[in-house]
Scaffold this motif. Structure first.
Motif, PDB file in Angstrom:
ATOM      1  N   ALA A   1       0.833  -1.209   0.000  1.00 13.17           N
ATOM      2  CA  ALA A   1       0.000   0.000   0.000  1.00 13.17           C
ATOM      3  C   ALA A   1       0.868   1.258   0.000  1.00 13.17           C
ATOM      4  CB  ALA A   1      -0.933   0.000   1.205  1.00 13.17           C
ATOM      5  N   GLU A   2       1.927   1.235   0.819  1.00 13.28           N
ATOM      6  CA  GLU A   2       2.824   2.395   0.884  1.00 13.28           C
ATOM      7  C   GLU A   2       3.554   2.597  -0.438  1.00 13.28           C
ATOM      8  OE1 GLU A   2       5.037   1.107   4.243  1.00 13.28           O
ATOM      9  OE2 GLU A   2       3.427   1.600   5.660  1.00 13.28           O
ATOM     10  N   LEU A   3       3.943   1.489  -1.087  1.00  9.28           N
ATOM     11  CA  LEU A   3       4.605   1.583  -2.392  1.00  9.28           C
ATOM     12  C   LEU A   3       3.642   2.142  -3.438  1.00  9.28           C
ATOM     13  CD1 LEU A   3       7.023   0.965  -4.254  1.00  9.28           C
ATOM     14  CD2 LEU A   3       6.090  -1.331  -4.558  1.00  9.28           C
ATOM     15  N   TYR A   4       2.410   1.643  -3.451  1.00  6.58           N
ATOM     16  CA  TYR A   4       1.404   2.154  -4.397  1.00  6.58           C
ATOM     17  C   TYR A   4       1.186   3.664  -4.198  1.00  6.58           C
ATOM     18  CZ  TYR A   4       0.037  -2.681  -5.534  1.00  6.58           C
ATOM     19  OH  TYR A   4       0.011  -3.980  -5.959  1.00  6.58           O
TER      20      TYR A   4
ATOM     21  N   GLY B   1       1.848   6.654  -6.928  1.00  3.90           N
ATOM     22  CA  GLY B   1       0.652   7.319  -7.436  1.00  3.90           C
ATOM     23  C   GLY B   1      -0.485   6.393  -7.809  1.00  3.90           C
ATOM     24  N   GLN B   2      -0.385   5.098  -7.453  1.00  6.06           N
ATOM     25  CA  GLN B   2      -1.456   4.150  -7.740  1.00  6.06           C
ATOM     26  C   GLN B   2      -2.417   4.133  -6.542  1.00  6.06           C
ATOM     27  OE1 GLN B   2       1.960   1.376  -9.611  1.00  6.06           O
ATOM     28  NE2 GLN B   2       0.037   0.309  -9.319  1.00  6.06           N
ATOM     29  N   TYR B   3      -3.188   5.214  -6.419  1.00  7.56           N
ATOM     30  CA  TYR B   3      -3.969   5.463  -5.219  1.00  7.56           C
ATOM     31  C   TYR B   3      -5.087   4.444  -5.013  1.00  7.56           C
ATOM     32  CZ  TYR B   3      -1.572   9.965  -5.408  1.00  7.56           C
ATOM     33  OH  TYR B   3      -0.610  10.934  -5.460  1.00  7.56           O
ATOM     34  N   SER B   4      -5.708   3.989  -6.081  1.00  4.75           N
ATOM     35  CA  SER B   4      -6.795   3.003  -5.948  1.00  4.75           C
ATOM     36  C   SER B   4      -6.261   1.685  -5.404  1.00  4.75           C
ATOM     37  CB  SER B   4      -7.471   2.775  -7.298  1.00  4.75           C
ATOM     38  OG  SER B   4      -8.082   3.955  -7.745  1.00  4.75           O
ATOM     39  N   ASP B   5      -5.090   1.255  -5.931  1.00  2.00           N
ATOM     40  CA  ASP B   5      -4.471   0.019  -5.438  1.00  2.00           C
ATOM     41  C   ASP B   5      -4.095   0.162  -3.960  1.00  2.00           C
ATOM     42  OD1 ASP B   5      -4.673  -1.234  -7.889  1.00  2.00           O
ATOM     43  OD2 ASP B   5      -2.719  -0.544  -8.579  1.00  2.00           O
ATOM     44  N   ALA B   6      -3.569   1.344  -3.603  1.00  2.11           N
ATOM     45  CA  ALA B   6      -3.203   1.595  -2.200  1.00  2.11           C
ATOM     46  C   ALA B   6      -4.429   1.512  -1.306  1.00  2.11           C
ATOM     47  CB  ALA B   6      -2.547   2.972  -2.068  1.00  2.11           C
ATOM     48  N   GLU B   7      -5.509   2.115  -1.748  1.00  2.16           N
ATOM     49  CA  GLU B   7      -6.734   2.113  -0.946  1.00  2.16           C
ATOM     50  C   GLU B   7      -7.268   0.699  -0.743  1.00  2.16           C
ATOM     51  OE1 GLU B   7     -10.882   4.693  -0.702  1.00  2.16           O
ATOM     52  OE2 GLU B   7      -9.753   4.617  -2.577  1.00  2.16           O
ATOM     53  N   GLN B   8      -7.212  -0.115  -1.794  1.00  2.00           N
ATOM     54  CA  GLN B   8      -7.674  -1.499  -1.685  1.00  2.00           C
ATOM     55  C   GLN B   8      -6.825  -2.293  -0.695  1.00  2.00           C
ATOM     56  OE1 GLN B   8     -10.441  -2.976  -2.942  1.00  2.00           O
ATOM     57  NE2 GLN B   8     -10.951  -0.889  -3.564  1.00  2.00           N
ATOM     58  N   SER B   9      -5.499  -2.080  -0.729  1.00  2.00           N
ATOM     59  CA  SER B   9      -4.604  -2.778   0.200  1.00  2.00           C
ATOM     60  C   SER B   9      -4.900  -2.371   1.638  1.00  2.00           C
ATOM     61  CB  SER B   9      -3.145  -2.484  -0.146  1.00  2.00           C
ATOM     62  OG  SER B   9      -2.801  -3.039  -1.396  1.00  2.00           O
ATOM     63  N   TYR B  10      -5.120  -1.072   1.856  1.00  2.00           N
ATOM     64  CA  TYR B  10      -5.431  -0.605   3.209  1.00  2.00           C
ATOM     65  C   TYR B  10      -6.761  -1.170   3.707  1.00  2.00           C
ATOM     66  CZ  TYR B  10      -1.522   2.677   3.328  1.00  2.00           C
ATOM     67  OH  TYR B  10      -0.269   3.228   3.342  1.00  2.00           O
ATOM     68  N   LYS B  11      -7.721  -1.327   2.817  1.00  2.00           N
ATOM     69  CA  LYS B  11      -9.012  -1.912   3.215  1.00  2.00           C
ATOM     70  C   LYS B  11      -8.828  -3.362   3.669  1.00  2.00           C
ATOM     71  CE  LYS B  11     -12.273   0.920   0.573  1.00  2.00           C
ATOM     72  NZ  LYS B  11     -13.183   0.965  -0.596  1.00  2.00           N
TER      73      LYS B  11
ATOM     74  N   ARG C   1       0.237   2.039  12.105  1.00  2.00           N
ATOM     75  CA  ARG C   1       0.842   2.082  10.770  1.00  2.00           C
ATOM     76  C   ARG C   1      -0.226   2.222   9.689  1.00  2.00           C
ATOM     77  NH1 ARG C   1       5.575  -1.953   8.496  1.00  2.00           N
ATOM     78  NH2 ARG C   1       5.516  -1.166   6.350  1.00  2.00           N
ATOM     79  N   LEU C   2      -1.375   1.604   9.903  1.00  2.00           N
ATOM     80  CA  LEU C   2      -2.499   1.742   8.967  1.00  2.00           C
ATOM     81  C   LEU C   2      -2.943   3.195   8.883  1.00  2.00           C
ATOM     82  CD1 LEU C   2      -4.820   0.646   7.197  1.00  2.00           C
ATOM     83  CD2 LEU C   2      -6.067   0.134   9.306  1.00  2.00           C
ATOM     84  N   LEU C   3      -3.162   3.832  10.050  1.00  2.00           N
ATOM     85  CA  LEU C   3      -3.603   5.229  10.061  1.00  2.00           C
ATOM     86  C   LEU C   3      -2.555   6.153   9.447  1.00  2.00           C
ATOM     87  CD1 LEU C   3      -5.282   5.570  13.592  1.00  2.00           C
ATOM     88  CD2 LEU C   3      -6.407   5.421  11.380  1.00  2.00           C
TER      89      LEU C   3
ATOM     90  N   ALA D   1      -3.961  10.411   1.991  1.00  2.00           N
ATOM     91  CA  ALA D   1      -4.819  11.602   1.967  1.00  2.00           C
ATOM     92  C   ALA D   1      -4.022  12.842   1.549  1.00  2.00           C
ATOM     93  CB  ALA D   1      -5.453  11.824   3.341  1.00  2.00           C
ATOM     94  N   ILE D   2      -2.765  12.947   2.002  1.00  2.00           N
ATOM     95  CA  ILE D   2      -1.915  14.083   1.599  1.00  2.00           C
ATOM     96  C   ILE D   2      -1.707  14.065   0.096  1.00  2.00           C
ATOM     97  CG2 ILE D   2       0.412  15.064   1.741  1.00  2.00           C
ATOM     98  CD1 ILE D   2       0.523  14.037   4.644  1.00  2.00           C
ATOM     99  N   LYS D   3      -1.372  12.896  -0.446  1.00  2.00           N
ATOM    100  CA  LYS D   3      -1.101  12.793  -1.875  1.00  2.00           C
ATOM    101  C   LYS D   3      -2.337  13.131  -2.698  1.00  2.00           C
ATOM    102  CE  LYS D   3       2.987  11.593  -0.873  1.00  2.00           C
ATOM    103  NZ  LYS D   3       3.968  12.668  -0.786  1.00  2.00           N
TER     104      LYS D   3
END
Length: 619
Positions: A256-259, A263-273, A290-292, A299-301
């Protein structure tokens, strides 16, 4: 088989089954099996072995309430034989491990030292080294990296002499963890690869999968997306044990952090979910924090600064309560980026103070990557404030740290920033410098950095904007933010250039000045610039700018404030005005200054699209 051998073998079988149940992620069944075993007639050594397993189970499940009861049972036993003493030391070691998991390093250290002494008296060198390894892990948690490195070679030699591959794997993992924590990812990868080789006898072990996760983390830090994904996916598994669940969560968080960085925000969001489904919403746990923190960065990006502020403030309160200085510094970095991207000048100074504090902390800890990130943000602030030499100095230090740590993308960004600053300082940019940088960019397929470099190579602005428009929105934002922060200045023959359509202004010394959403200031500037030397009275300004009849109570202060804001934006030194001059009854633009107004300025702002409200810059 004798009568005594039968029950003994049965007890061994039960303890073995309990270990298997733990491995399979069935701690309750394992605990029940061990509690039933305690009801049988056991020797002191056997009873201590069972208690050691129960203590370990309580530690794994963070069931601290069970500790006093189990420790009391241990204290009741009379230890006489060497087997009893070794079992007692195992019990003490398990208890210390539990305190380590629970974050009580003082109790953990005391337990490991006590266990080491008993093992040493029994001449059990393997378990002595295991206890010393655990003490080194506490030192690692406390950031005492160099003290550990001094002793690691001796620990490795002892493990090699004992021909214990698993213990040697542990030592190499510890070495890798230290290099990873200090940002030396190349050495960390070397240590983890060696550990993986020693642990490959059992590829289903938790430690083997840990090395896969650690390798994925290192490659993610180096932004090698391909290798990072391979290792992180290999680290994931279907085993149900608590240790394997942790590795799965770690792998998802790292992905998620790598995504997010890429800039792959959708992939990051899915991993965090997926992580949220596994760990719940417990913000005080390691994974919860670490999740938060990851969601705050996302959210910053995306430019969702209200969301990021709420998450960061929530985490800061917890970190302060726990006196967790490392977590506080991580959050300082996040908060500084929020203030830099979403704040005004006063908030920029607050960001500067946070970054300087974080930089001092990471210098003391010798964490290269975080130092480089702090220096990059500070350099952007210095450049925007007109402190070019200070900005260049920070960029050069950032470049050195990035090169030492092998952070290739940070190396490229430092080179690009240096090019801009050298141009601003009036230095000639050699073609060879640009040519040397392009292969580094192509190696990483860094499309945004490639377009940023082309800004120096392409002569026609239309060619460059065509390249910019081919980028995805995330990469376009990175390029825009980069040039906006460092105020890029191409060769400029006039003093002030104004694009009436894009609301972008470029000043000869300050570079590109964003006037986005500053409609009143742009109207005033255009009004004065269209007829340099002509003085506009307050009455005329009220009519032309606000389309109102002049009223001193309403307009005097408003005009004064907006003229000062305009000067702060376009004047190299607002205290010595070169453009907006005071007249006897109003204001005028200095006719001695060369001004160009156009509906399209060639070679001007590198902005092909307006900044989205829902997406933010890339770090």
């Amino acid at each position: 088989m004798t009568a005594q051998q039968g029950p003994a073998k049965m007890r061994t079988l039960i303890t073995s089954q309990a270990r298997t149940l733990v491995f399979e992620g069935k701690p309750k069944e394992a605990e029940q099996s061990l509690n039933n075993l305690l009801k049988q007639s056991l020797s002191t050594a056997e009873r201590l072995e069972v208690l050691a397993l129960l203590i370990r189970l309580a530690a794994e499940s963070r069931n601290v309430e069970r500790f006093p009861e189990l420790i009391a049972e241990v204290k009741k036993l009379e230890v006489t034989t060497d087997a009893d003493k070794e079992a007692l030391a195992d019990c003490i070691y398990s208890t210390a491990t539990g305190w380590f998991y629970l974050g009580n390093h003082d109790k953990a250290r005391s337990g490991f030292e006590q266990a080491r002494e008993i093992f040493s008296n029994l001449a059990n060198e393997t378990k002595v080294l295991k206890a010393e390894f655990s003490l080194a892990e506490i030192m690692r948690q406390e950031g005492r990296y160099f003290e550990i490195l001094e002793n690691l070679s001796i620990m490795k030699e002892r493990a090699e002499r004992l021909a214990d591959n698993f213990l040697l794997g542990d030592v190499l993992i510890l070495e890798g963890n230290i290099y990873r924590k200090t940002g030396d990812y190349v050495r960390a990868i070397d240590a983890y690869e060696k550990a993986r080789e020693f642990l490959s006898e059992n590829k289903n072990s938790e430690k083997y999968h840990y090395t896969l996760w650690a390798l994925g983390t290192c490659y993610a830090a180096l932004e090698d997306k391909t290798k990072a994904k391979i290792y992180l996916e290999l680290a994931s598994n279907n085993f149900k044990g608590a240790a394997f669940v942790r590795i799965n969560i770690l792998s998802l968080l790292t992905l998620a952090e790598l995504y997010t960085v890429l800039g792959q925000y959708s992939d990051a969001e899915q991993s965090y979910k997926r992580v949220e489904e596994l760990v719940g919403s417990e913000e005080n746990s390691y994974f919860g924090r670490r999740l938060l923190r990851g969601q705050a960065l996302l959210a910053i990006k995306r430019g969702e600064f209200d969301v990021s502020n709420r998450l960061i403030d929530q985490l800061v309160l917890n970190a302060i309560k726990e006196k967790n200085s490392k977590e506080i510094m991580r959050l300082r970095l996040l908060k500084a980026e929020v203030l830099l991207r979403g704040g005004e000048s006063l908030q920029h100074e607050e960001a500067r103070a946070m970054l300087q504090e974080a930089l001092a902390f990471y210098r003391e800890q010798n964490v290269r990557r975080h130092q480089a990130v702090c220096l990059e943000l500070l350099a952007r602030l210095d450049s925007a404030s007109g402190y070019l030499q200070d900005s260049l100095k920070k960029v050069e230090e950032m470049l050195g740290l990035a090169q030492e740590g092998g952070f290739e993308r940070l190396v490229i960004r430092a080179h690009l920033a240096k090019l801009v600053l050298m141009r601003k300082l009036g230095n000639q940019i050699k073609t060879e410098e640009l040519d040397r940088l392009m292969p580094m960019i192509e190696k990483l397929s860094a499309s945004a950095e490639r377009v940023a470099l082309l800004r120096f190579k392409l002569e026609k602005y239309e060619e460059w904007t065509s390249e910019l428009n081919r980028l995805d929105p995330h990469s376009q934002r990175f390029v825009n933010e980069f040039f906006e922060d460092f105020h890029f200045i191409p060769n400029q023959t006039v003093d002030l250039e104004i694009d009436r359509n894009s609301h972008y202004v470029r000043e000869k010394h300050l570079g590109e000045i964003p006037f986005h959403n500053k409609f009143t200031l742009m109207k005033i500037l255009l009004l004065l610039a269209e007829t340099p030397g002509r003085e506009f009275s307050k009455e005329q300004l009220a009519k032309e700018i606000w389309e109102q009849e002049y009223n001193p109570l309403r307009h005097d202060n408003n005009i004064y404030i907006n003229i000062n804001r305009l000067r702060k934006l376009i004047e190299p030194n607002p205290r010595e005005s070169r453009y907006v001059m005071n007249g006897s009854r109003g204001y005028y633009l200095n006719p001695a200054m060369k001004v160009n107004i156009s509906s399209k300025i060639a070679d001007v702002a590198p902005r092909a699209m307006p900044k989205s409200k829902t997406e933010g810059p890339r770090a």
